[in-house]
Write a protein that holds these residues in place. Structure first.
Motif, mmCIF file in Angstrom:
data_model
loop_
_atom_site.group_PDB
_atom_site.id
_atom_site.type_symbol
_atom_site.label_atom_id
_atom_site.label_comp_id
_atom_site.label_asym_id
_atom_site.label_seq_id
_atom_site.Cartn_x
_atom_site.Cartn_y
_atom_site.Cartn_z
ATOM 1 N N GLU A 75 -0.622 6.990 -11.128
ATOM 2 C CA GLU A 75 -0.455 7.803 -9.922
ATOM 3 C C GLU A 75 0.488 7.093 -8.956
ATOM 4 O OE1 GLU A 75 -1.593 10.853 -9.272
ATOM 5 O OE2 GLU A 75 -2.697 10.992 -11.157
ATOM 6 N N CYS A 76 1.155 7.881 -8.132
ATOM 7 C CA CYS A 76 2.138 7.362 -7.188
ATOM 8 C C CYS A 76 1.919 8.026 -5.828
ATOM 9 C CB CYS A 76 3.531 7.677 -7.713
ATOM 10 S SG CYS A 76 4.855 7.108 -6.669
ATOM 11 N N SER A 77 1.926 7.236 -4.757
ATOM 12 C CA SER A 77 1.823 7.775 -3.397
ATOM 13 C C SER A 77 2.375 6.750 -2.414
ATOM 14 C CB SER A 77 0.376 8.142 -3.056
ATOM 15 O OG SER A 77 -0.378 6.973 -2.862
ATOM 16 N N LYS A 78 2.131 6.958 -1.145
ATOM 17 C CA LYS A 78 2.657 6.060 -0.115
ATOM 18 C C LYS A 78 1.740 4.878 0.176
ATOM 19 C CE LYS A 78 6.367 8.368 0.450
ATOM 20 N NZ LYS A 78 7.552 7.862 -0.215
ATOM 21 N N SER A 79 0.508 4.872 -0.389
ATOM 22 C CA SER A 79 -0.388 3.722 -0.203
ATOM 23 C C SER A 79 -1.054 3.372 -1.529
ATOM 24 C CB SER A 79 -1.450 4.009 0.861
ATOM 25 O OG SER A 79 -2.464 4.832 0.339
ATOM 26 N N PHE A 80 -1.328 2.090 -1.725
ATOM 27 C CA PHE A 80 -1.971 1.659 -2.962
ATOM 28 C C PHE A 80 -3.378 2.221 -3.085
ATOM 29 C CE2 PHE A 80 1.184 -1.865 -3.024
ATOM 30 C CZ PHE A 80 1.692 -1.598 -4.279
ATOM 31 N N GLU A 81 -4.101 2.295 -1.971
ATOM 32 C CA GLU A 81 -5.470 2.802 -2.026
ATOM 33 C C GLU A 81 -5.499 4.245 -2.521
ATOM 34 O OE1 GLU A 81 -4.217 1.106 0.515
ATOM 35 O OE2 GLU A 81 -5.500 -0.646 0.732
ATOM 36 N N TYR A 131 -2.735 -2.063 -12.876
ATOM 37 C CA TYR A 131 -1.395 -2.527 -12.521
ATOM 38 C C TYR A 131 -1.005 -1.866 -11.198
ATOM 39 C CZ TYR A 131 -1.313 -3.823 -17.424
ATOM 40 O OH TYR A 131 -1.622 -4.367 -18.640
ATOM 41 N N LEU A 132 -0.685 -2.670 -10.221
ATOM 42 C CA LEU A 132 -0.217 -2.174 -8.932
ATOM 43 C C LEU A 132 1.251 -2.554 -8.797
ATOM 44 C CD1 LEU A 132 -3.287 -3.330 -6.839
ATOM 45 C CD2 LEU A 132 -2.876 -1.059 -7.763
ATOM 46 N N LYS A 133 2.108 -1.546 -8.605
ATOM 47 C CA LYS A 133 3.546 -1.788 -8.616
ATOM 48 C C LYS A 133 4.221 -1.159 -7.402
ATOM 49 C CE LYS A 133 3.711 -1.346 -13.639
ATOM 50 N NZ LYS A 133 4.351 -0.656 -14.757
ATOM 51 N N LEU A 134 5.319 -1.764 -6.996
ATOM 52 C CA LEU A 134 6.205 -1.176 -6.002
ATOM 53 C C LEU A 134 7.384 -0.553 -6.731
ATOM 54 C CD1 LEU A 134 6.388 -3.880 -3.199
ATOM 55 C CD2 LEU A 134 5.359 -1.628 -3.044
ATOM 56 N N ASP A 135 7.702 0.692 -6.391
ATOM 57 C CA ASP A 135 8.840 1.370 -6.989
ATOM 58 C C ASP A 135 9.984 1.397 -5.984
ATOM 59 O OD1 ASP A 135 10.212 2.675 -8.961
ATOM 60 O OD2 ASP A 135 9.410 4.656 -8.488
ATOM 61 N N ASN A 136 11.200 1.525 -6.457
ATOM 62 C CA ASN A 136 12.399 1.559 -5.609
ATOM 63 C C ASN A 136 12.487 0.326 -4.722
ATOM 64 O OD1 ASN A 136 13.204 4.030 -6.633
ATOM 65 N ND2 ASN A 136 12.101 5.179 -5.081
ATOM 66 N N VAL A 137 12.359 -0.835 -5.312
ATOM 67 C CA VAL A 137 12.377 -2.081 -4.556
ATOM 68 C C VAL A 137 13.721 -2.275 -3.841
ATOM 69 C CG1 VAL A 137 12.156 -4.582 -4.734
ATOM 70 C CG2 VAL A 137 10.682 -3.115 -6.082
ATOM 71 N N ALA A 138 14.798 -1.796 -4.416
ATOM 72 C CA ALA A 138 16.121 -1.994 -3.830
ATOM 73 C C ALA A 138 16.358 -1.092 -2.614
ATOM 74 C CB ALA A 138 17.195 -1.727 -4.872
ATOM 75 N N GLN A 173 14.931 1.378 0.807
ATOM 76 C CA GLN A 173 13.990 1.262 1.924
ATOM 77 C C GLN A 173 12.657 1.942 1.607
ATOM 78 O OE1 GLN A 173 14.293 -0.535 4.530
ATOM 79 N NE2 GLN A 173 16.453 -1.072 4.376
ATOM 80 N N ILE A 174 12.699 3.061 0.904
ATOM 81 C CA ILE A 174 11.477 3.810 0.589
ATOM 82 C C ILE A 174 10.817 3.162 -0.615
ATOM 83 C CG2 ILE A 174 10.541 6.042 -0.083
ATOM 84 C CD1 ILE A 174 13.095 7.277 1.186
ATOM 85 N N LYS A 175 9.593 2.714 -0.425
ATOM 86 C CA LYS A 175 8.878 2.055 -1.503
ATOM 87 C C LYS A 175 7.619 2.857 -1.842
ATOM 88 C CE LYS A 175 10.390 -2.648 -0.569
ATOM 89 N NZ LYS A 175 11.196 -2.543 0.630
ATOM 90 N N ASP A 176 7.628 3.474 -3.005
ATOM 91 C CA ASP A 176 6.439 4.184 -3.468
ATOM 92 C C ASP A 176 5.486 3.181 -4.089
ATOM 93 O OD1 ASP A 176 7.326 6.677 -2.670
ATOM 94 O OD2 ASP A 176 8.351 7.063 -4.574
ATOM 95 N N LYS A 177 4.196 3.424 -3.913
ATOM 96 C CA LYS A 177 3.172 2.550 -4.473
ATOM 97 C C LYS A 177 2.597 3.206 -5.719
ATOM 98 C CE LYS A 177 3.362 0.506 -0.335
ATOM 99 N NZ LYS A 177 4.237 0.916 0.737
ATOM 100 N N LEU A 182 -7.134 -5.194 -0.523
ATOM 101 C CA LEU A 182 -6.760 -4.288 -1.610
ATOM 102 C C LEU A 182 -7.496 -4.660 -2.898
ATOM 103 C CD1 LEU A 182 -5.037 -1.992 -2.761
ATOM 104 C CD2 LEU A 182 -3.203 -3.647 -3.103
ATOM 105 N N ILE A 183 -7.576 -5.940 -3.209
ATOM 106 C CA ILE A 183 -8.283 -6.401 -4.402
ATOM 107 C C ILE A 183 -9.766 -6.054 -4.303
ATOM 108 C CG2 ILE A 183 -8.897 -8.426 -5.787
ATOM 109 C CD1 ILE A 183 -5.927 -7.639 -5.968
ATOM 110 N N GLU A 184 -10.356 -6.228 -3.134
ATOM 111 C CA GLU A 184 -11.766 -5.871 -2.933
ATOM 112 C C GLU A 184 -11.985 -4.379 -3.121
ATOM 113 O OE1 GLU A 184 -13.073 -7.285 0.885
ATOM 114 O OE2 GLU A 184 -12.489 -9.345 0.415
ATOM 115 N N HIS A 185 -11.053 -3.570 -2.590
ATOM 116 C CA HIS A 185 -11.139 -2.112 -2.741
ATOM 117 C C HIS A 185 -11.130 -1.725 -4.220
ATOM 118 C CE1 HIS A 185 -10.367 2.118 -1.781
ATOM 119 N NE2 HIS A 185 -9.445 2.089 -2.721
ATOM 120 N N VAL A 186 -10.209 -2.319 -4.979
ATOM 121 C CA VAL A 186 -10.097 -2.024 -6.411
ATOM 122 C C VAL A 186 -11.372 -2.441 -7.150
ATOM 123 C CG1 VAL A 186 -8.870 -2.665 -8.526
ATOM 124 C CG2 VAL A 186 -7.584 -2.113 -6.454
#
Length: 101
Positions: A70-76, A40-47, A49-53, A16-20
């Motif tokens: 931006e927000c989606s299901k993958s960091f890339e 900044y790469l963050k996980l949302d809704n940590v508490a 099951q569904i974690k948006d990236k 992921l770091i290489e991609h960025v």
């Protein structure tokens, strides 16, 4: 150009770091006076099951700052969408400067 990559609520994989880093290098094609780039790469809704990236990018150029989130299901995907938005912002700013000159 100073690049800062921060992860929140997780440890990023080296791929992921290489991609960025690989994608960020392309920003030099659009503007040659970039001073700093903050990612900044963050996980949302940590508490839950569904974690948006979430990917946030802030690009500093003398007298200007560009920001995208931006927000989606993958960091890339989140990062690529945010980077596309930053590129559009830089292009629009350059077009306005050229029209004013």
């Amino acid at each position: 150009m100073n690049v800062n990559i921060q992860t929140v609520h997780f440890d990023a994989a080296s791929t992921l770091i290489e991609h960025v880093n690989k994608k960020i290098e392309k920003l030099n094609n659009f503007h040659d006076r970039i001073t700093t780039i903050d990612v900044y790469l963050k996980l949302d809704n940590v508490a839950h099951q569904i974690k948006d990236k979430i990917a946030e990018i802030k690009v500093n150029i003398p007298r200007y700052a560009f920001f995208s989130k931006e927000c989606s299901k993958s960091f890339e995907e989140s990062f690529d969408n945010a980077l596309d938005s930053i590129i559009e912002q830089i292009k629009r700013k350059k077009n306005k400067q050229m029209q004013a000159a």
